[in-house]
Design an enzyme around this catalytic site. Structure first.
Site, PDB file in Angstrom:
ATOM      1  N   GLN A  60       0.816  -1.213   0.000  1.00  0.00           N
ATOM      2  CA  GLN A  60       0.000   0.000   0.000  1.00  0.00           C
ATOM      3  C   GLN A  60       0.847   1.259   0.000  1.00  0.00           C
ATOM      4  OE1 GLN A  60      -2.306  -0.768   3.511  1.00  0.00           O
ATOM      5  NE2 GLN A  60      -3.386  -2.479   2.588  1.00  0.00           N
TER       6      GLN A  60
ATOM      7  N   HIS B 115      -0.412  -0.412   5.573  1.00  0.00           N
ATOM      8  CA  HIS B 115      -0.826   0.542   6.611  1.00  0.00           C
ATOM      9  C   HIS B 115       0.209   1.627   6.921  1.00  0.00           C
ATOM     10  CE1 HIS B 115      -3.738  -2.822   8.139  1.00  0.00           C
ATOM     11  NE2 HIS B 115      -3.906  -2.503   6.865  1.00  0.00           N
TER      12      HIS B 115
ATOM     13  N   GLU C  40     -13.716   3.854  11.674  1.00  0.00           N
ATOM     14  CA  GLU C  40     -14.055   4.879  12.663  1.00  0.00           C
ATOM     15  C   GLU C  40     -13.970   6.296  12.126  1.00  0.00           C
ATOM     16  OE1 GLU C  40     -11.367   4.212  15.947  1.00  0.00           O
ATOM     17  OE2 GLU C  40     -12.304   2.286  16.462  1.00  0.00           O
TER      18      GLU C  40
ATOM     19  N   TYR D 257      -6.799   5.930  21.294  1.00  0.00           N
ATOM     20  CA  TYR D 257      -7.959   5.466  20.512  1.00  0.00           C
ATOM     21  C   TYR D 257      -8.107   3.946  20.526  1.00  0.00           C
ATOM     22  CZ  TYR D 257      -8.824  10.233  19.857  1.00  0.00           C
ATOM     23  OH  TYR D 257      -9.131  11.540  20.159  1.00  0.00           O
TER      24      TYR D 257
ATOM     25  N   TYR E 228      -9.924 -10.377   9.423  1.00  0.00           N
ATOM     26  CA  TYR E 228     -10.434 -10.538   8.062  1.00  0.00           C
ATOM     27  C   TYR E 228     -11.019 -11.925   7.824  1.00  0.00           C
ATOM     28  CZ  TYR E 228      -8.261  -6.100   6.899  1.00  0.00           C
ATOM     29  OH  TYR E 228      -7.925  -4.771   6.873  1.00  0.00           O
TER      30      TYR E 228
END
Ligand code: HEC
Length: 468
Positions: free
Chosen positions: A183, A250, A342, A352, A363
């Site tokens: 990513q 990520h 979120e 958080y 997953y």
């Protein structure tokens, strides 16, 4: 010869079907324990449908979990308290939310504005194409005060759209190397609020570290564009080499300026409890001065072990960041795992909760944590289960859609665009404005007051304009 080829084809088919049949342990759990009464697709049977959105015994997550753990004794549903763990029960709630949403989307699909105008709650709008073709996985969009516009492409380039709306064929030369690893790549671009005076442009990307194995980490630099080439580069954020990892997932990220500060996101890079550790850079939102130096009133600036730029922590992979100009509150959207995306109000020093609390599951449908809340950890203002794959966030500040002023627009890679109304730092509305245009990567308020959307698959940029 012929039989050899057939055998080969059969092997190929077997391989393809095992690859396609991804394990879904929540589905297995459901089929084993629930399908006999609620149907194999959760849509009927003697126990009744669990996907029609009607909940006789309460439709909140907590009430559904209670129905499952205690059963509905007088109507013939046994309680599963003794046979299933709280984590398994939580994963069944997530699974049923997916079924509910699929059924709801089939029954009344959100607007798919392929052509023509769409009537939404506050405004009628239509979709206009801005750039169609010529972009490869565009990721982020930033407007310059002179009418030009910058676009990053994830494979590693920075492109310019001139003031007449033409995409220049050549990318900006000599931008820093970004590794297109999973990513990673060239990710966010932001323009200094004082651009007219200082000319600074900020880039966030996956920075390579060569070794026996390629490792990478999010890095932020600023520089100027001179003669269509990157120059004057300065480093704003860079992690120590030991935090570079071969993981491809990520990186986060987004950048946003407010009141003389730069806020930015570093994704969790696959780390778990590291996210709770203030000595590690991943899974955090940062606040620095625009030159990268650290404000002394940052929440952990005086903790000598903590990374001093950290503003908030316990994040998974946020990819949306926007500030409400009315009260300077900071909001971020974050990818959950399977479920539990979120929309958060980002507060100084707050935790958080990832991976201790989450509204999602793994997953493969296996339970992640039975905890959705915990003392000392923040709750999201909105949690989306199933996930919308939240990506891109803007607070609309334009004048073309007066009824949307200061609403937040959150994109999702699954294709939905959400309009979120925030009043007194609470969410009072969440409307799905559209779907079906492609993967939404970024959303921005244009200086012209139109709402810009960066799309992948197909790769293009569109904008919402008012329809009469
Ligand atoms: C032996 C049959 C049976 C089995 C097995 C069973 N249920 Fe039920 N379930 C029922 C019945 C009957 C009701 C009550 C329906 C009604 O109120 O009309 C019910 C109600 C529910 C409700 C509340 C629905 C509402 O409208 O509020 C939920 C949630 C639920 N079941 C989930 C499950 C899950 C998850 C499983 C598997 C772990 C499961 N059930 C297994 C029969 C069963």
């Amino acid at each position: 010869m012929k039989s050899g080829r057939a055998a080969c084809f059969a092997t190929y088919l077997a391989l393809a079907s095992t690859l396609l049949a991804r394990p879904d342990r929540a589905n297995d759990l459901y089929l084993e324990n629930c399908a006999s009464c609620h149907g194999s697709n959760a849509d009927g049977g003697m126990g009744g449908s669990l996907s029609d959105g009607l909940w006789k015994h309460g439709g909140s997550d907590a009430e559904m979990a209670r129905s499952i753990s205690q059963g509905v004794q007088d109507l013939g549903m046994p309680g599963f308290e003794q046979t299933l763990s709280p984590e398994q029960i939580r994963s069944l709630v997530v699974f049923l939310r997916e079924k509910e949403k699929t059924a709801k989307t089939q029954a009344s699909p959100p607007p798919q504005p392929k052509k023509g105008s769409v009537k939404s709650q506050e405004h009628s709008y239509k979709v206009e194409t801005v750039i169609d073709g010529g972009l490869k996985t565009p990721w982020s969009l930033a407007f310059l005060p002179d009418g030009r516009c910058l676009v990053t492409e994830r494979p590693g380039t920075l492109r310019v759209i001139d003031a007449d709306g033409n995409l220049l064929p050549e990318p900006v030369a000599a931008t820093p190397r970004a590794v297109e690893l999973g990513q990673g790549g060239m990710l966010d671009v932001a323009v200094s609020p004082d651009f007219a005076l200082d000319g600074w442009i900020y880039l966030a990307f996956s920075d390579p570290l060569e070794g026996e194995k390629m490792r990478s980490m999010l890095k932020i630099v600023r520089g100027r564009i001179r003669d269509h080439a990157w120059s004057d580069e300065e480093v704003i954020f860079q992690a120590a080499p030991n935090f570079y990892t071969p993981a491809g997932q990520h990186f986060g990220t987004r950048m946003a300026f407010d009141s003389g500060y730069l806020y930015f996101i570093v994704g969790e890079r696959g780390g778990k409890m590291e996210v709770q550790d203030l000595t590690r850079p991943n899974g955090k939102i940062y606040r620095v001065f625009p030159d990268g130096s650290i404000p002394q009133d940052n929440p952990f600036a005086t903790d000598k072990n903590a990374i001093p730029g950290i503003w908030s922590y316990g994040h998974r992979n946020p990819q949306g960041l926007a500030i409400d100009p009315r009260d300077h509150a900071i909001y971020a959207t974050e990818h959950g795992p399977r479920g539990g995306d979120e929309f958060n109000l980002i507060c100084k020093g707050a935790n958080y909760g990832w991976p201790v609390i989450s509204h999602g599951m793994n997953y493969d449908g296996s339970p992640l944590t039975g905890l959705t809340e915990k003392e000392g950890m923040e709750q999201p203002l909105v949690q989306w289960t199933p996930s919308i794959a939240a990506c891109g966030l803007t607070c609309y500040t334009g004048d073309k859609f007066p009824g949307w002023k200061y609403d937040f627009f959150a994109g999702g890679l699954r294709g939905e665009l959400h309009r979120i109304r925030v009043q007194d730092r609470k969410v009072v509305a969440d409307e799905i404005l559209l779907s079906g245009l492609g993967r939404i990567r970024d959303v921005r308020t244009g200086p012209d007051g139109f709402l810009y959307i960066v799309l992948n698959q197909p790769d293009r940029i569109v904008r919402l304009v008012p329809a009469e």
